[in-house]
Design a protein around this motif. Structure first.
Motif, short mmCIF file in Angstrom:
data_model
loop_
_atom_site.label_atom_id
_atom_site.label_comp_id
_atom_site.label_asym_id
_atom_site.label_seq_id
_atom_site.Cartn_x
_atom_site.Cartn_y
_atom_site.Cartn_z
N GLN A 101 -5.91 17.51 8.63
CA GLN A 101 -4.70 16.58 8.34
C GLN A 101 -3.79 16.69 9.50
O GLN A 101 -3.69 17.62 10.27
CB GLN A 101 -4.09 17.36 6.98
N CYS A 102 -3.00 15.43 9.73
CA CYS A 102 -2.23 15.47 10.72
C CYS A 102 -0.99 16.25 10.55
O CYS A 102 -0.51 16.37 9.31
CB CYS A 102 -1.70 13.94 10.99
N SER A 103 -0.71 17.04 11.65
CA SER A 103 0.48 18.05 11.41
C SER A 103 1.83 17.29 11.49
O SER A 103 3.03 18.05 10.97
CB SER A 103 0.56 18.79 12.64
N TRP A 104 1.72 15.95 11.88
CA TRP A 104 3.27 15.34 12.08
C TRP A 104 3.51 14.56 10.67
O TRP A 104 4.48 14.62 10.15
CB TRP A 104 3.38 14.45 13.09
N CYS A 105 2.58 13.60 10.50
CA CYS A 105 2.92 12.78 9.29
C CYS A 105 2.14 13.37 8.01
O CYS A 105 2.88 12.72 6.79
CB CYS A 105 2.07 11.30 9.49
N ARG A 106 1.28 14.11 8.17
CA ARG A 106 0.83 14.85 6.76
C ARG A 106 0.39 13.89 5.55
O ARG A 106 0.24 14.10 4.47
CB ARG A 106 1.83 15.77 6.22
N ASP A 107 -0.21 12.69 6.20
CA ASP A 107 -0.70 11.67 5.24
C ASP A 107 -1.86 12.13 4.71
O ASP A 107 -2.88 12.33 5.55
CB ASP A 107 -0.92 10.38 6.15
N VAL A 108 -2.09 12.22 3.29
CA VAL A 108 -3.14 12.55 2.75
C VAL A 108 -4.39 11.59 2.46
O VAL A 108 -5.48 11.98 2.15
CB VAL A 108 -3.28 13.52 1.42
N PRO A 155 4.50 5.36 -1.07
CA PRO A 155 3.74 6.34 -1.81
C PRO A 155 3.49 5.81 -3.21
O PRO A 155 4.28 4.99 -3.73
CB PRO A 155 4.64 7.67 -1.59
N SER A 156 2.43 6.24 -3.70
CA SER A 156 2.16 5.83 -5.22
C SER A 156 3.28 6.67 -6.24
O SER A 156 4.00 7.56 -5.66
CB SER A 156 0.77 6.44 -5.60
N MET A 157 3.42 6.05 -7.43
CA MET A 157 4.30 6.51 -8.14
C MET A 157 3.96 7.78 -8.90
O MET A 157 2.72 7.83 -9.51
CB MET A 157 4.33 5.47 -9.36
N ALA A 158 4.49 8.87 -8.52
CA ALA A 158 4.20 10.39 -8.78
C ALA A 158 4.33 10.51 -10.34
O ALA A 158 3.83 11.22 -11.14
CB ALA A 158 4.75 11.29 -8.06
N TYR A 159 5.52 9.82 -10.83
CA TYR A 159 6.06 9.88 -12.27
C TYR A 159 6.97 8.89 -12.53
O TYR A 159 7.59 8.10 -11.71
CB TYR A 159 6.75 11.51 -12.28
N ILE A 160 7.31 8.87 -13.75
CA ILE A 160 8.22 7.64 -14.07
C ILE A 160 9.75 8.25 -13.56
O ILE A 160 10.00 9.11 -13.69
CB ILE A 160 8.37 7.72 -15.68
N GLY A 161 10.30 7.26 -13.00
CA GLY A 161 11.48 7.46 -12.15
C GLY A 161 11.42 7.77 -10.92
O GLY A 161 12.49 8.26 -10.33
N VAL A 183 10.29 5.71 -4.84
CA VAL A 183 9.49 5.66 -3.90
C VAL A 183 10.10 5.41 -2.44
O VAL A 183 9.57 5.77 -1.21
CB VAL A 183 8.41 4.36 -4.05
N ASP A 184 11.29 4.68 -2.50
CA ASP A 184 11.96 4.23 -1.19
C ASP A 184 12.46 5.48 -0.73
O ASP A 184 12.52 5.91 0.71
CB ASP A 184 12.87 3.32 -1.51
N ALA A 185 12.99 6.60 -1.53
CA ALA A 185 13.69 7.58 -1.03
C ALA A 185 12.19 8.67 -0.45
O ALA A 185 12.78 9.46 0.54
CB ALA A 185 14.26 8.58 -2.18
N ALA A 186 11.30 8.62 -1.12
CA ALA A 186 10.08 9.34 -0.67
C ALA A 186 9.63 8.94 0.69
O ALA A 186 9.46 9.91 1.52
CB ALA A 186 8.95 9.32 -1.79
N ARG A 187 9.73 7.41 0.88
CA ARG A 187 9.34 7.16 2.21
C ARG A 187 10.31 7.41 3.24
O ARG A 187 10.07 7.96 4.35
CB ARG A 187 9.09 5.47 2.16
N GLU A 188 11.43 7.31 2.87
CA GLU A 188 12.70 7.95 3.93
C GLU A 188 12.47 9.25 4.19
O GLU A 188 12.52 9.68 5.46
CB GLU A 188 14.19 7.57 3.31
N GLU A 189 12.03 10.38 3.24
CA GLU A 189 11.76 11.62 3.49
C GLU A 189 10.57 11.99 4.52
O GLU A 189 10.96 12.84 5.42
CB GLU A 189 11.85 12.34 2.19
N ARG A 190 9.69 11.29 4.17
CA ARG A 190 8.69 11.23 4.99
C ARG A 190 8.87 10.84 6.53
O ARG A 190 8.36 11.62 7.51
CB ARG A 190 7.46 10.23 4.59
N MET A 191 9.78 9.81 6.77
CA MET A 191 10.02 9.22 8.09
C MET A 191 11.03 10.15 8.75
O MET A 191 10.75 10.69 9.78
CB MET A 191 10.74 8.11 8.00
N THR A 192 11.74 11.06 8.03
CA THR A 192 12.76 12.22 8.46
C THR A 192 12.01 13.05 8.84
O THR A 192 12.11 13.91 9.68
CB THR A 192 13.84 12.56 7.49
#
Length: 163
Positions: free
Chosen positions: A79-86, A128-134, A137-146
């Protein structure tokens, strides 16, 4: 990522001699790069086997690092240590970098698993895929970039730090 040009890039390398810096082959298409879509600039040297480069923003300033790809391959997918994409669409390889200054001249290095073609910026921008209702995904993507920016800057700081 801050826009960079050839002259700026050549002055950013902290773990390379002047000779190594003069031998660097810069990436093609640098003048058409969409800097807003990059968290760091990384490329493989087409002329030097197993040598790569990254320029990472650290505290608002670009820091260039010369990397060497390890000869061995991992026994299973890493697994990449930087992006940690699974769900990586690419290979991950072990890179080592000499520390800056006297420690590097004495052979002290730091190793890290990174996407082979430095696709981390693309990987973290995928929704990212929808982990749960609500799930936002945009916030999750922003967090991954950060987190990518923090991890890559942390590696550069480790190279800069005296051992």
């Amino acid at each position: 990522m801050l826009p960079l040009n050839t002259s700026i890039i050549k002055t950013t390398f902290v773990n390379a001699s002047r000779k190594v810096v003069s031998d660097i082959t810069l990436p093609a298409g640098l003048d058409t790069t969409d800097w807003a879509q990059l968290d760091y600039l990384g490329w493989v040297d087409p002329k030097m086997k197993r040598r790569s480069y990254v320029v990472v923003p650290v505290d608002g300033e670009p820091v260039g690092l010369v990397l060497r790809q390890a000869d061995a391959s991992p026994p299973r997918r890493a697994q990449c240590s930087w992006c940690r994409d699974v769900k990586l669409p690419n290979d991950v390889v072990l890179f080592s970098a000499q520390r800056a200054g006297a420690a590097g001249r004495n052979g002290d290095t730091v190793a890290i698993w990174i996407c082979a073609e430095f696709q981390c910026s693309v990987n973290v921008r995928k929704l990212p895929s929808m982990a749960y209702i609500g799930f936002d995904v945009d916030a999750a993507r922003e967090e991954r970039m950060t987190m990518l920016r923090e991890r890559s800057a942390g590696f550069a700081k480790e190279i800069l730090a005296p051992s």
